[in-house]
Design a protein around this motif. Structure first.
Motif, PDB file in Angstrom:
ATOM      1  N   GLU A  60      -6.664 -18.972 -14.102  1.00  8.07           N
ATOM      2  CA  GLU A  60      -7.929 -18.962 -13.380  1.00  8.07           C
ATOM      3  C   GLU A  60      -7.777 -19.752 -12.079  1.00  8.07           C
ATOM      4  N   LEU A  61      -8.507 -19.344 -11.076  1.00 10.08           N
ATOM      5  CA  LEU A  61      -8.594 -20.075  -9.822  1.00 10.08           C
ATOM      6  C   LEU A  61     -10.061 -20.306  -9.509  1.00 10.08           C
ATOM      7  N   ASP A  62     -10.449 -21.583  -9.492  1.00 13.09           N
ATOM      8  CA  ASP A  62     -11.843 -21.958  -9.241  1.00 13.09           C
ATOM      9  C   ASP A  62     -12.793 -21.234 -10.196  1.00 13.09           C
ATOM     10  N   GLY A  63     -12.375 -21.113 -11.460  1.00  9.41           N
ATOM     11  CA  GLY A  63     -13.209 -20.493 -12.474  1.00  9.41           C
ATOM     12  C   GLY A  63     -13.142 -18.989 -12.515  1.00  9.41           C
ATOM     13  N   ARG A  64     -12.377 -18.381 -11.603  1.00  6.72           N
ATOM     14  CA  ARG A  64     -12.254 -16.916 -11.546  1.00  6.72           C
ATOM     15  C   ARG A  64     -10.942 -16.494 -12.182  1.00  6.72           C
ATOM     16  N   THR A  65     -11.026 -15.531 -13.117  1.00  3.47           N
ATOM     17  CA  THR A  65      -9.823 -15.050 -13.797  1.00  3.47           C
ATOM     18  C   THR A  65      -8.912 -14.315 -12.827  1.00  3.47           C
ATOM     19  N   LEU A  66      -7.632 -14.626 -12.861  1.00  2.43           N
ATOM     20  CA  LEU A  66      -6.645 -13.949 -12.030  1.00  2.43           C
ATOM     21  C   LEU A  66      -5.991 -12.833 -12.837  1.00  2.43           C
ATOM     22  N   GLU A  67      -5.994 -11.642 -12.302  1.00  2.00           N
ATOM     23  CA  GLU A  67      -5.352 -10.498 -12.961  1.00  2.00           C
ATOM     24  C   GLU A  67      -3.901 -10.448 -12.502  1.00  2.00           C
ATOM     25  N   LEU A  68      -3.009 -11.009 -13.308  1.00  2.00           N
ATOM     26  CA  LEU A  68      -1.607 -11.128 -12.934  1.00  2.00           C
ATOM     27  C   LEU A  68      -0.726 -10.245 -13.800  1.00  2.00           C
ATOM     28  N   THR A  69       0.333  -9.738 -13.201  1.00  2.00           N
ATOM     29  CA  THR A  69       1.343  -9.047 -13.994  1.00  2.00           C
ATOM     30  C   THR A  69       2.132 -10.091 -14.783  1.00  2.00           C
ATOM     31  N   ARG A  70       2.933  -9.607 -15.712  1.00  2.00           N
ATOM     32  CA  ARG A  70       3.748 -10.509 -16.531  1.00  2.00           C
ATOM     33  C   ARG A  70       4.627 -11.404 -15.657  1.00  2.00           C
ATOM     34  N   ARG A  71       5.304 -10.810 -14.670  1.00  2.00           N
ATOM     35  CA  ARG A  71       6.219 -11.577 -13.838  1.00  2.00           C
ATOM     36  C   ARG A  71       5.459 -12.515 -12.908  1.00  2.00           C
ATOM     37  N   GLU A  72       4.316 -12.073 -12.390  1.00  2.00           N
ATOM     38  CA  GLU A  72       3.518 -12.949 -11.543  1.00  2.00           C
ATOM     39  C   GLU A  72       3.053 -14.181 -12.312  1.00  2.00           C
ATOM     40  N   PHE A  73       2.629 -13.967 -13.561  1.00  2.00           N
ATOM     41  CA  PHE A  73       2.189 -15.098 -14.372  1.00  2.00           C
ATOM     42  C   PHE A  73       3.350 -16.067 -14.615  1.00  2.00           C
ATOM     43  N   ASP A  74       4.517 -15.531 -14.967  1.00  2.00           N
ATOM     44  CA  ASP A  74       5.672 -16.383 -15.232  1.00  2.00           C
ATOM     45  C   ASP A  74       6.038 -17.203 -13.997  1.00  2.00           C
ATOM     46  N   LEU A  75       6.002 -16.573 -12.829  1.00  2.00           N
ATOM     47  CA  LEU A  75       6.342 -17.268 -11.595  1.00  2.00           C
ATOM     48  C   LEU A  75       5.325 -18.363 -11.283  1.00  2.00           C
ATOM     49  N   LEU A  76       4.045 -18.038 -11.409  1.00  2.00           N
ATOM     50  CA  LEU A  76       3.005 -19.020 -11.126  1.00  2.00           C
ATOM     51  C   LEU A  76       3.086 -20.197 -12.097  1.00  2.00           C
ATOM     52  N   PRO A  80      14.311 -24.727  -5.795  1.00  2.00           N
ATOM     53  CA  PRO A  80      15.272 -23.835  -5.129  1.00  2.00           C
ATOM     54  C   PRO A  80      15.134 -22.391  -5.613  1.00  2.00           C
ATOM     55  N   ARG A  81      15.390 -21.463  -4.715  1.00  2.00           N
ATOM     56  CA  ARG A  81      15.271 -20.052  -5.054  1.00  2.00           C
ATOM     57  C   ARG A  81      16.236 -19.660  -6.180  1.00  2.00           C
ATOM     58  N   ARG A  82      17.424 -20.247  -6.175  1.00  2.00           N
ATOM     59  CA  ARG A  82      18.386 -19.922  -7.226  1.00  2.00           C
ATOM     60  C   ARG A  82      17.841 -20.305  -8.596  1.00  2.00           C
ATOM     61  N   GLU A  83      17.140 -21.439  -8.655  1.00  2.00           N
ATOM     62  CA  GLU A  83      16.564 -21.878  -9.927  1.00  2.00           C
ATOM     63  C   GLU A  83      15.435 -20.938 -10.354  1.00  2.00           C
ATOM     64  N   ILE A  84      14.648 -20.472  -9.390  1.00  2.00           N
ATOM     65  CA  ILE A  84      13.568 -19.529  -9.704  1.00  2.00           C
ATOM     66  C   ILE A  84      14.149 -18.241 -10.270  1.00  2.00           C
ATOM     67  N   LEU A  85      15.186 -17.707  -9.629  1.00  2.00           N
ATOM     68  CA  LEU A  85      15.816 -16.482 -10.121  1.00  2.00           C
ATOM     69  C   LEU A  85      16.355 -16.680 -11.537  1.00  2.00           C
ATOM     70  N   GLY A 105      15.817 -14.647 -15.105  1.00  2.00           N
ATOM     71  CA  GLY A 105      16.996 -14.653 -15.950  1.00  2.00           C
ATOM     72  C   GLY A 105      18.223 -14.121 -15.245  1.00  2.00           C
ATOM     73  N   GLN A 106      18.266 -14.242 -13.911  1.00  2.00           N
ATOM     74  CA  GLN A 106      19.378 -13.740 -13.115  1.00  2.00           C
ATOM     75  C   GLN A 106      20.169 -14.903 -12.528  1.00  2.00           C
TER      76      GLN A 106
END
Length: 225
Positions: free
Chosen positions: A143-159, A171-176, A181-182
């Protein structure tokens, strides 16, 4: 111990996988087609799916898309295809990891353990809050400011990954490695998902509120002052 679904139409390979996974104390179910796999995933709470690409009814890549439509269960692709572009495409489409045939039981076991650690890490926490962001890891809701965020699976994992490290440049390498999992990949993958996330958070790259890109280093999630 994990609940594992093996999706493999080659009886010899399937039997070998079942023997290895069972000897490693995992509980295993197996099917030989994509449609059977979809029915299994809809009925049973698997911890991970091992998915062959060369299935008789649907190509595994199509099966992956359909699986992602009904479940967030981690998926390890088992493939004889070693084309890098194809592997990256599958990872971006929702696969959590891949193994290239032929592979040893020990190799598969190491990949399986890594995927399970990442999956359990994503669901083991409680609720992350930073600024107006509230992220429920277990329920996979944001949620952002009480509003539900409609996120994809990968968007949620990243956030969630960035929120757990709020105030730190990741670092970007750590994010990947941790989100996709790359161990390698194109930075454009991260940039595209950041762009989608920013849109849903109501911000732009030139006017960030939460997601700050540190050029040449990585990404930092930090709430507005």
């Amino acid at each position: 111990m994990a609940q594992v679904l093996v999706v493999e139409d080659d009886q010899f390979v399937r039997s070998a996988l079942i023997r290895y996974l069972t000897s490693a104390s995992h509980t295993v179910r197996s099917v030989g087609t994509a449609l059977e796999a979809l029915r299994e995933v809809a009925q049973y709470p698997f911890d991970v799916v091992i998915l062959d690409l060369g299935l008789p009814d649907l190509d595994g890549s199509e099966a992956l898309k359909m699986l992602r439509g009904i479940s967030d269960v981690p998926v390890i692709i088992a493939t004889a295809r070693d084309d890098e572009a194809e592997v990256v495409r599958l990872l971006n489409a929702g696969a959590d990891d891949y193994v290239t045939k032929p592979f040893s039981g020990e190799h598969l076991g190491a990949r399986l353990s890594a995927v399970l650690r990442r999956a359990r890490g994503r669901t083991a926490g409680d609720v992350l809050t930073t600024g107006g962001l509230r992220i429920d890891i277990r329920r996979r809701e944001a949620e952002l400011d009480g509003r539900t965020l409609e996120l994809t699976r990968r968007e949620f994992d990243l956030l969630a990954f960035l929120a757990a490290r709020a105030g730190t440049v990741v670092p970007r390498r750590e994010i990947l490695a941790e989100v996709w999992g790359q161990s390698y990949g194109d930075d454009q993958t991260i940039d595209v998902h950041l762009s989608w996330l920013r849109r849903k958070l109501g911000e732009k790259a030139r006017q960030p509120r939460y997601l700050h890109t540190v050029r040449g280093v990585g990404v930092k999630l930090e709430p507005p002052a």
